[in-house]
Design a protein around this motif. Structure first.
Motif, short mmCIF file in Angstrom:
data_model
loop_
_atom_site.label_atom_id
_atom_site.label_comp_id
_atom_site.label_asym_id
_atom_site.label_seq_id
_atom_site.Cartn_x
_atom_site.Cartn_y
_atom_site.Cartn_z
N LYS A 1 -7.09 -24.18 27.62
CA LYS A 1 -6.45 -25.35 28.20
C LYS A 1 -7.38 -26.19 29.07
CE LYS A 1 -2.44 -23.88 26.63
NZ LYS A 1 -1.89 -24.46 25.41
N THR A 2 -8.42 -25.63 29.57
CA THR A 2 -9.22 -26.41 30.51
C THR A 2 -10.41 -27.07 29.82
OG1 THR A 2 -10.74 -24.64 31.08
CG2 THR A 2 -8.70 -24.75 32.34
N VAL A 3 -10.94 -28.04 30.48
CA VAL A 3 -12.09 -28.78 29.96
C VAL A 3 -13.29 -27.84 29.83
CG1 VAL A 3 -13.74 -30.59 30.53
CG2 VAL A 3 -11.30 -30.96 30.87
N TYR B 1 -12.89 -25.52 27.01
CA TYR B 1 -13.15 -26.23 25.76
C TYR B 1 -14.65 -26.32 25.51
CZ TYR B 1 -13.72 -30.32 22.75
OH TYR B 1 -14.12 -31.17 21.74
N MET C 1 -16.71 -24.75 22.34
CA MET C 1 -17.51 -25.59 21.43
C MET C 1 -18.97 -25.11 21.43
SD MET C 1 -15.50 -27.54 19.95
CE MET C 1 -14.08 -26.50 20.21
N PHE D 1 -23.82 -29.19 18.52
CA PHE D 1 -22.69 -30.10 18.66
C PHE D 1 -22.31 -30.24 20.13
CE2 PHE D 1 -17.86 -30.30 18.48
CZ PHE D 1 -17.81 -31.66 18.29
N GLY E 1 -22.43 -33.53 22.48
CA GLY E 1 -21.25 -34.06 23.15
C GLY E 1 -21.37 -34.06 24.66
N GLY E 2 -22.54 -33.67 25.19
CA GLY E 2 -22.73 -33.73 26.62
C GLY E 2 -22.42 -32.44 27.36
N ARG F 1 -24.21 -36.19 29.13
CA ARG F 1 -22.86 -36.64 29.48
C ARG F 1 -22.91 -37.92 30.31
NH1 ARG F 1 -18.83 -33.60 33.57
NH2 ARG F 1 -17.51 -35.41 33.93
N ARG G 1 -23.67 -40.81 28.07
CA ARG G 1 -22.50 -41.18 27.29
C ARG G 1 -21.49 -41.95 28.13
NH1 ARG G 1 -20.20 -39.08 22.75
NH2 ARG G 1 -21.65 -38.16 21.27
N ALA H 1 -13.94 -25.02 14.51
CA ALA H 1 -12.96 -25.56 15.44
C ALA H 1 -12.06 -26.51 14.67
CB ALA H 1 -13.68 -26.30 16.56
N GLU I 1 -9.97 -30.51 17.95
CA GLU I 1 -11.02 -30.14 18.90
C GLU I 1 -12.32 -30.89 18.60
OE1 GLU I 1 -9.73 -25.60 20.06
OE2 GLU I 1 -10.75 -25.96 18.16
N ASN I 2 -12.58 -31.08 17.33
CA ASN I 2 -13.76 -31.84 16.98
C ASN I 2 -13.63 -33.29 17.43
OD1 ASN I 2 -16.02 -30.54 15.36
ND2 ASN I 2 -14.20 -29.60 14.49
N LEU J 1 -12.01 -34.34 19.92
CA LEU J 1 -11.92 -34.44 21.38
C LEU J 1 -13.28 -34.57 22.05
CD1 LEU J 1 -9.77 -34.32 23.55
CD2 LEU J 1 -9.99 -31.84 23.57
N MET J 2 -14.31 -34.10 21.36
CA MET J 2 -15.63 -34.05 21.98
C MET J 2 -16.06 -35.42 22.50
SD MET J 2 -18.12 -32.27 23.00
CE MET J 2 -18.11 -30.63 22.27
N GLY J 3 -16.48 -35.43 23.74
CA GLY J 3 -16.91 -36.68 24.34
C GLY J 3 -15.75 -37.44 24.98
N HIS K 1 -13.26 -35.54 26.15
CA HIS K 1 -12.52 -34.52 26.88
C HIS K 1 -12.57 -34.69 28.38
CE1 HIS K 1 -16.62 -32.98 26.35
NE2 HIS K 1 -16.43 -32.21 27.39
N HIS K 2 -13.57 -35.37 28.88
CA HIS K 2 -13.59 -35.57 30.33
C HIS K 2 -12.62 -36.66 30.75
CE1 HIS K 2 -16.66 -32.75 31.41
NE2 HIS K 2 -17.39 -33.15 30.39
N GLN L 1 -8.27 -35.62 30.77
CA GLN L 1 -7.97 -34.42 31.53
C GLN L 1 -7.24 -34.76 32.81
OE1 GLN L 1 -10.57 -32.72 34.24
NE2 GLN L 1 -12.25 -34.13 33.89
N GLY M 1 -8.83 -30.84 35.62
CA GLY M 1 -9.56 -29.82 34.87
C GLY M 1 -8.86 -29.33 33.63
N MET M 2 -7.64 -29.78 33.42
CA MET M 2 -6.94 -29.34 32.22
C MET M 2 -6.87 -30.46 31.20
SD MET M 2 -3.92 -27.08 33.79
CE MET M 2 -2.97 -27.02 32.30
N ILE M 3 -7.05 -30.07 29.95
CA ILE M 3 -7.01 -31.07 28.90
C ILE M 3 -5.58 -31.50 28.64
CG2 ILE M 3 -7.30 -31.32 26.41
CD1 ILE M 3 -9.89 -29.72 26.74
N ARG N 1 -14.18 -40.95 15.99
CA ARG N 1 -14.35 -40.43 17.34
C ARG N 1 -15.33 -41.28 18.13
NH1 ARG N 1 -16.97 -34.94 16.83
NH2 ARG N 1 -18.94 -36.05 16.78
#
Ligand SMILES: Nc1ncnc2c1ncn2[C@@H]1O[C@H](COP(=O)(O)OP(=O)(O)OP(=O)(O)O)[C@@H](O)[C@H]1O
Ligand SMILES: Nc1ncnc2c1ncn2[C@@H]1O[C@H](COP(=O)(O)OP(=O)(O)OP(=O)(O)O)[C@@H](O)[C@H]1O
Ligand SMILES: [Mg+2]
Ligand SMILES: [Mg+2]
Lengths: 355, 324, 307, 499
Positions: A212-214, A217, A221, A228, A232-233, D324, D327, D347, D351-352, D354-356, D358-359, D362, D365-367, D409
């Protein structure tokens, strides 16, 4: 509807494995001339026969769950942390020393000791992570090697500087920890202690954390494709260090729990002879690194172990039948029997390298 | 060993009244394996069980946590007397015995001060002292060795006692000691014995549990002399295994069962040393089936017998290495 | 110092090294076909046990070793079947195999010999010690090289043979291709599974030899868990040697040497705990100098990941 | 007829990948097989090569009915296949890769010298010279492709299947490949070529079979058809031609100044790179792969630190910033290798996606799971990504669909600057159309785009300015309107020295 079907189908595999495991056990029982049904009945009683034995099983599962969770998290991040044993030992040792020498009220010392265990395990694990990140030294090997070093170090600490000099003084162990610092038992006269609650909470927290958390995640990944993640940073080194710290911390917590909740002291060899760490790794692998699944698998493995103990107490069948069943079971749980073949084939195909 | 019938009896006893026959459990913190200490104890326990019509059950454990669970389970399964052994049992027994004041317990090889526990201790260092003296008197190279299991306090009862005995008779003798690092590694024990032999030791005592087998093998191969532990091991290879340090755990287990069956069981501490004939040395305190090896010789045995008498009479006090 | 590095020490280096070397060569073969075999410890344990059983049954060391080879091959076939045909994660299978071996040998000890802990018969004859005619008379060299069990020499011969096989022969070339890219190998009609089976079975043979060296060479007995972690060290040696027979030999020698040294260091007032730690520390240091991430990672990937 | 496949049907469970297909080959022809992603081309050829077995249907080679249970059996009948994903052993030498399976040997010992000689000879015979002793992993892709073909020839194949052989090649390499095919065809070899590049098809093929949804929609003589007809047969509709409004470039969004990066064996991977991308323009980078394009992208995106020089993004020096931060400062990036950089295969699609993001998505701290799902699902709709659901694992998507997901994305990052590296590699023309349209839309909205492509037509079609890279340096810069394919090709090959 579909989900139910899927769940049922997912159950076929483990059930089949359990069956094969029990079959192997049955053969072993027959070889030594035991009665299969009676023996299994004793085994069941030994693991779940009554409330007392049930709590026994949970008590044995406690360190396995925690060590397994640690391994699971590292696996998720893509790191084969085989060092749970060493991390557990250092965690247990630090917890014991903190509990013995830190002044303060019992509850405070207890919490501090748990934290010390987590930190020691985490730091030891982090060391392996650092060697990998900084010098490219393969983590799987370093963690294996660090186990031995931790074991001997722990042995040294309790054979010389921190040895228990009271009583018969015959054991390589620390003195007994003051009762006020002990983790409370959950039920009077039974082995199960508060560590179990901690373990279950830890399983849920780790599940929540990874799914659930960033940060969770990012860790996942990183585990499935580091490039990857970098793209994605995700900061690989940082996440690696983080997951190794948590992973080792959980193993350290497992050691601390045993010291504060069961043995009340650090006793040389007590954590490794019970193979908690290896059972934890097995549980993780059985559950494919799913945190909640790991907890369930750990309880299953613990049940096999306590069941075997019960069997040994009340029949003439040797204890090892339990480990035979456990081993055969894990052998086959991971085997892909039946429908999941297809899925695997595709996986293999897509692994073809575009060089 | 224990027959199937015992199992059945036990199960019926569990359900039925316990008046019929007494039930006793020997709960061991380790696996018996080839550890003569446990093997003997188990034998004595079973023998007494037969003689006094007591149902006996031996329960082995793989690790400390399992031991505590087994001990608790034995209480739950309502055995009348629970016997256990060694230092490793101390912690768990202290807890369990205190929680179950109405149950009777006995512990061998260590002392626990509780009203429902009988403790039986051994002064192995007295036996080791004799062995060391015999070695010191027999050695031709003035170098003797010992391959010990692990560098842990428990083993000091053997190494320190031996050393004291050795020095008392032969101050210029060099004492080599090496540790295997485990109770179960004969290959490494053998390697260590070979190293000591290479350094010139002509007598190398085994004190490494299963590892002793490796020491014996090295002795056979290289032709030096060695000794075993707990039971009379000289019978296995009298040409090389020339002595054996004895410890009568079987007697202790036997006596405990007997006392309980006859109603004379008392809690408290009992201690077995040379005086009580609980520990000893072959040829000195007890005869052996195998003839005395010329390496030791009757003369040495006579001298060691004198030392033994001095210890029994209190003229010589062997220091307990665990009491600093 | 002189006393420390005497000829006997190099002799014991060879002895200590051999079981590790043999098992590690087996591990290397498995890695070369893309299966990461964590089960070496278990296979060696089974090898040690069945060698003793063979000796007990036939009263002949040669037959004993052959018997051990057959039994261990059966278990490695099980490893192969579950990880290749049933597509299980090889690491899980390896770990389970270790547990299985520990349980089964203890169990069988009781079922076959009706003893616990160890089986020992003083009349049992172990592997002979070979005195090599000319060499044994050369002062220093003789002490080091002569008087070992035949498996010690066999181990060294196997290293050379395997090095040649893998890098010079056609069949070895194809074997390596399987580990390098199984799908590509399959696509040109190379029997990937057959080769994988072959390598795993061969690994079984090597582990059986390693076990026999332990239970019939170094000592003549079986004790529970007598491998005492040597299989894991072999795993380390495999990876440190990058699955290259000569490299594997190098790392096995390193380990054997450190272990022999650590035994001798016990004499020097250093706590034994630290001397025992030494081989592991030195291995860590060695890793620092010989690292090949790509190889190790490939081996892992091929072993399947748990993720 | 050299070969006939009749009434071929292939079912995967309830899904029919090929249905009642008739396919034949004449001796010495080049036969193209075209169709959208997932049309069933690879499946059909895998059956011909013995990697799959048809559910129903027959295969005849030279009139004799055959059935191939394994590739070896197909090989024995003279059929060879060069797979879409190369089947090579990177750490083996070129010669080893070619002779594997048929190694020259004496008494079981691999005669590597002889192998090298054979390979040398083979290469000369078919006009495709290679260096037998070089490790394949160190060869450029074009050379690897050549190794693949030589391998098939060494196996003695006279029917050669090439699955998307040109997808990873540079224009020059493609040209060479096509020429080689033609000359081999003259020597009597027969080719099946699967490709998404219709121009290639027109250049090289004698006949063309078009698949759509697992069925044949036509088999045509190349001289009787054109690209338009083929597209119609493939897609089932007319494709719209894109027109590109003139660009109105604004201020610079990306500035690369004197960037220096050392590569392997003390050669510099990048040498003194200066360039600029302004708002509202597409700058195309052309070049044979391996001339520093990948490194340049990585430096700009923060995946590698340059040894010298700096990168400015929207006026800020971002040279040593973590990925990051770069970006978030305003960079989106469609990576060149979708499997290596662009996705995590095991994944889920969600999830794929979401990359980039995801911050951003949120809360403490939770997605925000629901928002994430909605976002990805909107892309699935917008780009018609074929996937079971947002929870399907990415590995079950075809390459084209995965590419669409990745593009979606990165477009959704909504940054003033976008790197688009090989944005349509291996993608069918329908999807290509969508991605191109999106790129232009983004440019028209005022973003700067750096386009890297080995597809010259793509560069020419989309760019406003074209930069050519050669051996880690900028070999030239041209306004797109004036650039010709010949000019660029020349610069790509290193100016005048090589043609
Ligand atoms: N092993 C398989 N199991 C199930 N379905 C499959 C399998 N292989 C292919 N398919 C299905 O068959 C269809 C055709 O796949 P195929 O690989 O032949 O497409 P293609 O024409 O080669 O596409 P592309 O242009 O993307 O390469 C796809 O939709 C795919 O979902
Ligand atoms: N075992 C399988 N189960 C389900 N679908 C499959 C299976 N094997 C292949 N497919 C499908 O077949 C299709 C084509 O597969 P393939 O591997 O040829 O993709 P690709 O060629 O990489 O894609 P693209 O040509 O678009 O780049 C994909 O849609 C893939 O999901
Ligand atoms: Mg494709
Ligand atoms: Mg395809």
């Amino acid at each position: 509807m579909n989900r139910v079907k899927e769940t049922l189908r997912g159950l076929v595999q483990p059930l089949l494995a359990v069956l094969i495991g029990l079959l192997a056990g049955a053969i072993a029982i027959l070889v030594v001339g035991g009665n299969v049904i009676d023996t299994y009945a004793e085994m069941w009683k030994g693991a779940f026969g009554n409330f007392y034995f049930f709590t026994n099983t949970l008590a044995r599962a406690t360190p396995i769950i925690l060590a397994g969770l640690g391994v699971a998290l590292a696996f998720r991040a893509g790191f084969f942390n085989m060092g749970a044993e060493g991390q557990m030992i250092l965690g247990g040792l630090s917890a014991a020393l903190t509990a013995l020498y830190l002044p303060g009220p019992g509850w405070f010392v207890c919490i501090a000791a748990i934290l010390a265990g987590i930190i020691a395990g985490g730091v030891w694990s982090l060391f392996a992570g650092w060697l990998d990140a900084r010098f490219g030294m393969n983590l799987l090997i370093t963690t294996l090697l660090l186990n031995y070093i931790a074991t001997y170090f722990g042995g040294y600490m309790v054979s010389y500087p921190f040895k228990d000099k009271t009583g018969s003084a015959a054991m390589a162990q620390t003195p007994m920890i003051d009762q006020s610092v002990w983790l409370p038992k959950l039920f009077q006269g039974m082995g199960l202690h508060a560590g179990f609650i901690i373990a279950i909470i830890a399983a849920m927290v780790i599940y929540w954390f990874t799914h659930k958390t960033v940060t969770g995640y990012e860790i996942r990944m990183l585990g499935s494709n580091p490039s990857f993640a970098a793209y994605g940073g995700v900061r690989r080194i940082r996440m690696m260090m983080l997951s190794m710290v948590i992973s080792g911390g959980l193993a350290g917590l497992a050691g601390a729990g045993e010291v504060l909740g069961t043995q009340y002291r650090f006793l040389d060899g007590s954590l490794s002879s019970a193979s908690y760490a290896w059972s934890g790794i097995m549980a993780t692998l059985l559950a494919r690194s799913h945190p909640l699944g790991t907890a369930v698998a750990a309880i299953l493995l613990a049940a096999l172990q306590t069941g075997a103990m019960g069997m040994e107490r009340n029949t003439d069948v040797p204890l090892e039948v339990g480990s035979v069943i456990q081993a055969v079971l894990t052998l086959f749980v991971s085997a892909q029997i039946g429908y999941s073949f297809l899925k695997r084939r595709k996986e293999k195909k897509s692994n073809a390298t575009t060089v | 060993a224990c027959g199937k019938s015992a199992t059945k009896d036990e199960q019926s006893a569990q359900g039925g009244d316990s008046e019929k026959s007494l039930r006793m459990a020997l709960v061991l913190p380790e696996k018996i394996g080839v550890n003569p200490f446990f093997v003997q104890m188990d034998e004595g326990f079973k023998k007494a069980g037969k003689e006094f019509k007591v149902d006996t059950k031996t329960i082995e454990s793989t690790d400390p946590a399992a031991f505590e669970q087994n001990l608790r389970a034995a209480v739950a399964e309502n055995y009348d007397l629970i016997i256990t052994a060694t230092f490793q049992a101390e912690d768990a027994l202290k807890k369990v015995a205190a929680e179950n004041p109405n149950k009777s317990f006995a512990i061998v090889d260590t002392a626990i001060d509780l009203p429902n526990v009988r403790s039986v201790g051994f002064r192995e260092y007295e036996g080791a002292y004799l062995l060391g003296a015999a070695a010191g008197l027999s050695t031709k190279t003035d170098k003797v060795g010992m391959v010990a299991a692990m560098d842990i306090p428990l083993i000091k009862k053997y190494t320190e006692g031996f050393k004291a005995g050795l020095e008392s008779v032969n101050p210029k003798a060099e004492f080599l000691v090496n540790y295997v690092g485990g109770f179960n590694d004969p290959a490494k024990a053998k390697e260590l014995a070979l190293v000591q032999f290479g350094k010139g030791a002509d007598f190398i005592a085994g004190a490494s549990a299963v590892g002793d087998l490796g020491v014996f093998e090295a002795a056979k191969e290289k032709g030096f002399y060695t000794s075993g532990q707990d039971t009379d091991r000289t019978v296995e290879d009298p040409e090389h295994i020339v002595l054996s340090q004895l410890k009568s755990t079987d007697t202790v287990a036997y006596e405990t069962v007997k006392d309980f069956a006859e109603g004379t069981f008392k809690a408290g501490a009992v201690n077995y040393g040379l005086k009580e004939d609980g520990v000893g040395l072959t040829y000195v305190t007890r005869d052996s089936e195998s003839p005395l090896n010329a390496f030791v010789g009757q003369e040495v045995i006579d001298k060691v017998k004198a030392i033994k008498d001095d210890i029994v009479s209190g003229k010589i006090v062997v220091k307990d290495p665990l009491q600093q | 110092m002189q006393q420390l590095f005497d000829a006997a020490m190099f002799g014991s280096t060879l002895r200590i090294m051999t079981p590790i070397l043999l098992a590690a060569l087996g591990g290397a073969l498995c890695s070369r076909v893309g299966l990461f075999n964590v089960g070496l410890e278990g296979l060696v344990l089974i090898g040690a046990f069945s060698a003793i059983v063979g000796n007990y049954l036939f009263g002949n060391v040669l037959l004993a070793v052959l018997f051990s080879i057959i039994i261990v091959m059966l278990f490695s076939a099980l490893f192969a079947f579950i990880s290749i045909n049933l597509k299980a994660n090889a690491i899980v299978v390896g770990i389970s195999l270790n547990f299985l071996a520990a349980g089964l040998t203890t169990f069988a000890l009781r079922a076959i010999f009706d003893v616990k802990g160890a089986y020992y018969d003083k009349n049992m004859v172990g592997l002979p010690k070979l005195d090599i005619p000319l060499i044994k008379d050369i002062p220093w060299v003789g002490t080091v090289l002569s008087g070992h069990s035949p498996l010690v020499y066999l181990g060294i011969i196997i290293v050379i043979a395997l090095q040649f096989y893998l890098f010079k022969s056609v069949s070895g070339f194809r074997l390596r291709s399987v580990g390098e890219n199984p799908i590509a190998a399959q696509s040109i009609g190379i029997k990937v599974r057959g080769i994988q089976y072959g390598a795993v079975l061969m690994c079984g043979v090597l582990c059986a030899l390693a076990g026999a060296q332990l239970s019939l060479g170094q000592v003549t007995m079986f004790t529970e868990g007598m491998t005492a972690g040597r299989g894991f060290i072999a795993l380390v040696a495999t990876m440190l040697g990058q699955a290259n027979p000569l490299g594997v030999m190098g790392s096995s020698i390193l380990f054997g040497f450190m272990e022999a040294l650590s035994i001798r260091l016990q004499g020097f007032s250093l706590p034994t705990h630290f001397t025992m730690m030494l081989p592991y520390i030195v291995t860590l240091v060695a890793m620092f100098f010989f690292k090949d991430r790509t190889y190790a990672q490939d081996a892992l990937k091929a072993g399947g990941s748990s993720r | 007829m050299l070969l006939e496949m009749e009434q071929i049907t292939k079912k995967y469970g309830s899904f029919t990948a090929n249905k009642d297909i008739h396919f034949d080959l004449r001796e010495g022809e080049i036969h193209a097989l075209v169709g959208e992603n997932g049309a069933g081309k690879t499946t059909l050829m895998r059956m011909l090569y013995g990697m799959e077995q048809p559910t129903t249907g027959t295969i005849k080679v030279r009139g004799r009915e055959v059935s191939f249970a394994t590739p070896s059996q197909a090989m024995a009948s003279g059929i060879g296949m060069v797979h879409q994903h190369f089947m090579l052993f990177p750490s083996f030498t070129v010669a080893e890769n070619i002779v594997i399976g048929r190694e020259p040997a004496a008494a079981g010992v691999f005669d590597r010298k002889k192998a090298a000689a054979q390979v040398d000879e083979l290469g000369r015979q078919y006009g495709m010279p290679v260096d037998p002793w070089k490790r394949v992993g160190e060869c450029p892709l074009g050379m690897q492709q050549r190794v693949e073909i030589l391998k098939v020839l060494h196996q003695g194949a006279d029917i050669i299947i090439l699955d998307e052989p040109s997808a990873v090649l540079t224009p020059l390499e493609v040209k060479e490949l096509l020429a080689n095919m033609k000359s081999l065809a003259k020597l009597g070899k027969t080719f099946v070529i699967i490709t998404h590049k219709l121009q290639e098809v027109m250049d090289v093929a004698d006949r063309i079979t078009v698949l759509r949804d697992g069925q044949v929609t036509g088999t045509l003589e190349a001289k009787d058809t054109d690209v338009e007809e083929l597209s119609r047969l493939m897609v089932g509709r007319e494709l719209v031609r894109m027109d590109k409004p003139a660009s109105v470039p604004g201020e610079a969004v990306l500035q690369v100044e004197a960037v220096q990066l050392s590569g392997a064996k003390d050669r510099s991977a990048l040498n003194n790179i200066h360039m600029k991308v302004r708002k509202g323009e597409v700058v195309g980078i052309a070049g044979i792969s391996g001339n520093g394009q990948s490194e340049l992208i990585q430096v700009i995106a923060g995946l590698r630190k340059p040894d010298g020089g700096r990168v400015l993004l929207s006026g800020q020096d971002t040279t040593n910033w973590p990925v990051r931060r770069i970006r978030e400062h305003g960079l989106a990036h469609i990576p060149e290798d979708r499997y290596m950089w662009g996705a995590a295969k095991d994944a889920s699609v969600k999830e794929n996606g979401l990359m980039g993001h995801h911050h951003r998505l949120q809360k403490r701290g939770m997605i925000k799971a629901r928002a994430a799902k909605a976002m990805v699902e909107s892309w699935i709709k917008q780009f018609s990504i074929k996937t079971g659901s947002a929870e399907t694992k990415a590995q079950f998507l075809s390459g084209g669909n995965l590419q669409k997901l990745i593009a979606a994305r990165e477009f959704a990052q909504d940054t003033p600057f976008l790197i688009a590296a090989e944005p349509t590699r291996g993608v069918d023309i329908g999807a290509m159309e969508t991605i191109h349209a999106e790129l232009l839309r983004k440019r028209n909205e005022g973003a700067g785009i750096l386009l890297i492509s080995s597809e010259l037509s793509e560069i020419l079609q989309l760019s406003d300015r074209i930069i050519v890279m050669y051996e880690g340096e900028i070999a030239g810069e041209l306004p797109a309107a004036e650039a010709t394919e010949e000019q660029i090709s020349l610069l790509m090959a290193g100016g005048k020295e090589r043609v």
